[in-house]
Design an enzyme around this catalytic site. Structure first.
Site, short mmCIF file in Angstrom:
data_model
loop_
_atom_site.label_atom_id
_atom_site.label_comp_id
_atom_site.label_asym_id
_atom_site.label_seq_id
_atom_site.Cartn_x
_atom_site.Cartn_y
_atom_site.Cartn_z
N GLU A 127 6.24 30.02 12.65
CA GLU A 127 6.10 28.97 12.78
C GLU A 127 7.71 28.52 12.68
O GLU A 127 8.39 29.73 12.43
CB GLU A 127 5.16 28.38 10.82
N CYS A 140 14.48 27.01 10.01
CA CYS A 140 14.70 28.29 9.80
C CYS A 140 13.30 29.00 10.97
O CYS A 140 12.60 28.20 11.29
CB CYS A 140 13.13 28.31 8.61
N CYS A 147 5.63 41.41 11.33
CA CYS A 147 7.18 42.35 11.04
C CYS A 147 5.99 43.57 11.16
O CYS A 147 5.66 44.02 10.13
CB CYS A 147 7.70 42.44 9.40
N CYS A 151 7.78 44.79 2.70
CA CYS A 151 8.12 43.96 1.63
C CYS A 151 7.11 43.60 1.12
O CYS A 151 5.49 43.00 1.52
CB CYS A 151 9.07 42.83 2.00
N CYS A 154 6.36 39.97 0.48
CA CYS A 154 6.46 38.64 1.62
C CYS A 154 4.75 38.29 1.99
O CYS A 154 4.57 39.66 2.26
CB CYS A 154 7.02 39.25 1.98
N HIS A 280 17.20 41.99 -3.46
CA HIS A 280 15.92 41.85 -4.91
C HIS A 280 15.87 42.92 -5.60
O HIS A 280 15.08 42.05 -6.76
CB HIS A 280 14.53 41.82 -3.98
N ASN A 355 7.50 32.68 -3.77
CA ASN A 355 5.96 32.11 -3.42
C ASN A 355 5.07 32.48 -3.89
O ASN A 355 5.14 33.41 -3.04
CB ASN A 355 6.52 31.15 -2.36
N CYS A 398 10.34 29.30 3.30
CA CYS A 398 10.71 30.97 4.45
C CYS A 398 10.14 32.37 3.60
O CYS A 398 10.12 32.60 2.35
CB CYS A 398 12.15 30.78 4.27
N1 SAH Z 1 12.87 39.93 7.40
C1 SAH Z 1 14.13 39.04 6.91
C2 SAH Z 1 14.39 37.61 7.06
C3 SAH Z 1 12.70 36.60 6.94
S1 SAH Z 1 12.43 36.59 5.36
C4 SAH Z 1 14.75 39.59 5.67
O1 SAH Z 1 13.85 40.18 4.13
O2 SAH Z 1 15.30 39.20 4.48
C5 SAH Z 1 13.48 35.43 4.51
C6 SAH Z 1 13.45 35.36 3.40
O3 SAH Z 1 12.47 34.97 2.35
C7 SAH Z 1 14.08 37.10 2.54
O4 SAH Z 1 14.85 37.17 2.09
C8 SAH Z 1 12.86 37.42 1.99
O5 SAH Z 1 12.82 38.60 0.86
C9 SAH Z 1 12.30 36.17 0.96
N2 SAH Z 1 10.72 35.72 1.29
C10 SAH Z 1 9.70 36.77 1.22
N3 SAH Z 1 8.57 35.98 0.78
C11 SAH Z 1 8.72 35.77 -0.20
C12 SAH Z 1 7.74 34.77 -1.05
N4 SAH Z 1 6.51 35.22 -1.50
N5 SAH Z 1 8.52 34.24 -1.69
C13 SAH Z 1 10.35 33.80 -1.97
N6 SAH Z 1 11.29 34.19 -1.13
C14 SAH Z 1 10.41 35.24 -0.52
FE1 SF4 Z 2 9.64 41.40 6.99
FE2 SF4 Z 2 9.26 39.44 4.68
FE3 SF4 Z 2 10.29 41.83 4.31
FE4 SF4 Z 2 11.46 40.19 5.24
S1 SF4 Z 2 10.61 39.88 3.45
S2 SF4 Z 2 11.56 42.39 6.35
S3 SF4 Z 2 9.97 39.35 7.12
S4 SF4 Z 2 8.15 41.85 5.24
#
Ligand code: SAH
Ligand code: SF4
Length: 423
Positions: A127, A140, A147, A151, A154, A280, A355, A398
């Site tokens: 997306e 974005c 991935c 995390c 996420c 974080h 989110n 995002c």
């Molecule tokens: N992998 C990279 C970029 C993609 S994630 C990274 O982790 O930085 C982009 C951003 O969205 C990151 O800061 C991530 O921590 C945040 N993110 C992921 N899941 C989320 C969620 N459920 N709510 C808010 N932010 C989130």
């Molecule tokens: Fe991967 Fe999501 Fe962690 Fe970014 S926040 S590194 S997309 S698992």
């Protein structure tokens, strides 16, 4: 909160553009994503003499990336013979738009289809989200399907990595978005939803483009970890930044990483883009739980790499992202520790309301707590640190892209089909 999202989601349906049944895997490669050198080689293979290649590449570059052409026919400065040789061997295809969803706030989300890795494999989907505001339009972009990192907050992290995107597929997201937005010279803007405000930025050397663009900023914050697909991301972003084509300046391109320390320096040196770091947490024990990569590259090493980021200055700061998780990382003590930790690093702090996604183990911090936390950050000299959630009704945040696309594949696709069939 999820129910609110779902209520709005029903109000903002996906418009299906390309049903899977009609999908045909591409037979020819696309020129999108080739560097100038690779384009010159391709022309050489088509018989263009060495002495002409540079000039031909320049012409092609203009048609591809400045004008956004989708067919070779309209390339009036290119001879008929070369146009037909190009068309026989290549396409100008971008990832295919499978579906589009428009939020009440003007945010747009596209589900894009990419070929499978091997012939006959089901195509992949990623997306791409467009977020307009008064001064800029931010796109974005995804770097991987899934991935490898997990995390815990996420949803992409719960998906296995399917594959890395190619440079062409990364640039192609920008091209596909600009196609949908009519964001090429002479293009027609979409009439549905909120019409994006025009950029007031003057693009140097291109006065005719002033105020014309929807996509002014790029963030690598979609699916995937961009620094685990370094070469493709670098090659793509260098094309996006190229001043004869897409012309998004490096200061308007932000790469977000969860902290792949060895590639941070390379990002600065080889791409020269802005950096965002998904911090974080301020303690290693908690960060290792939220961002397991922290076990490999703990906070001290990560911050050291940030301090050494090439080009870092007060005018070119690193953005530290901090997702607000209720009762987990959102205490006032955490806020104070955060500003202490970042002392001395030219930094911006971006507090992201969490989110939630179905099955997630966290909740978003209460609004009052976010305000208290942000007050500490603000008092330490950081301006407007909370990221306003956008496109909530279409699950566009995002980091949550895959969850939305999964929803589409399962439930909404069926609903959509029913809708299309009764139309
Ligand atoms: N992998 C990279 C970029 C993609 S994630 C990274 O982790 O930085 C982009 C951003 O969205 C990151 O800061 C991530 O921590 C945040 N993110 C992921 N899941 C989320 C969620 N459920 N709510 C808010 N932010 C989130
Ligand atoms: Fe991967 Fe999501 Fe962690 Fe970014 S926040 S590194 S997309 S698992």
């Amino acid at each position: 909160m999820t129910s609110l999202v779902e209520t709005h989601l029903a109000a903002a349906p996906f418009i299906e553009k390309a049903p899977l049944e009609r999908y045909v895997a591409p037979e020819k490669p696309s020129l999108i994503g080739l560097s100038r050198a690779a384009l010159a080689d391709a022309l050489g293979r088509l018989g263009v003499p060495q002495g002409q290649r540079k000039m031909r590449v320049q012409q092609l570059w203009h048609w591809l990336y400045f004008r956004g052409l989708t067919s070779f026919d309209a390339m009036t400065s290119v001879s008929k013979e070369l146009r037909s040789a190009l068309a026989q061997n290549f396409t100008l295809e971008r990832p295919q738009v499978v579906a589009e969803q428009v939020s009440v706030d003007g945010t747009r989300k596209w589900l894009l289809r990419l070929p499978g890795e091997v012939a006959g494999e089901r195509p992949h989907e990623v997306e791409c989200v467009y977020i307009p505001d008064s001064e800029r339009g931010t796109l974005c972009v995804s770097s991987q399907v899934g991935c490898t990192l997990n995390c815990t907050f996420c949803h992409t992290g719960t998906q296995r990595l399917a594959r890395n995107l190619t440079a062409g597929e990364i640039v192609g997201q920008v091209m596909a978005a600009r196609d949908c937005l009519g964001d090429w010279p002479g293009g027609t803007r979409p009439t549905d939803g909120v019409v994006p405000k025009k950029s007031t930025e003057r693009i140097s050397g291109k006065p005719d483009m002033r105020g014309e663009r929807c996509v002014t900023n790029i963030v690598m914050m979609g699916m995937g970890e961009p620094l685990y697909n370094f070469e493709a991301v670098r090659d793509a972003l260098l094309i996006v930044a190229d001043g004869d084509g897409l012309t998004v300046s490096r200061r308007r391109i932000t790469l977000s990483t969860s902290g792949v320390v060895p590639n941070i320096e390379r990002a600065g040196a080889e791409i020269g883009c802005m950096l965002a770091v998904s911090l974080h947490a301020v303690r290693d024990d908690l960060r290792s739980e939220l961002v397991p990569l922290n076990r490999k590259y703990p906070i001290a090493e990560l911050l050291e790499a940030c301090r050494n980021y090439p080009g870092l200055s007060n005018a070119k700061r690193i953005t530290f992202e901090y997702v607000m998780l209720k009762g987990v990382n959102d205490s006032i003590a955490d806020a104070k520790a955060l500003v202490r930790l970042l002392k001395g690093i030219p930094a911006k702090i971006n507090l992201i309301p969490f989110n939630p996604w179905p099955g997630s183990r966290y909740e978003c911090s209460d609004w009052e707590q976010i305000e208290k936390f942000s007050q500490v950050v603000f008092d330490a000299g950081y301006a407007s640190p909370v990221r306003t959630p956008r496109g909530r009704d279409i699950l566009a945040a995002c980091g949550q892209l895959k969850s939305a696309s999964e929803k589409l594949s399962a439930r909404e696709r069926l609903a959509l089909r029913a809708m299309v069939m009764t139309d």
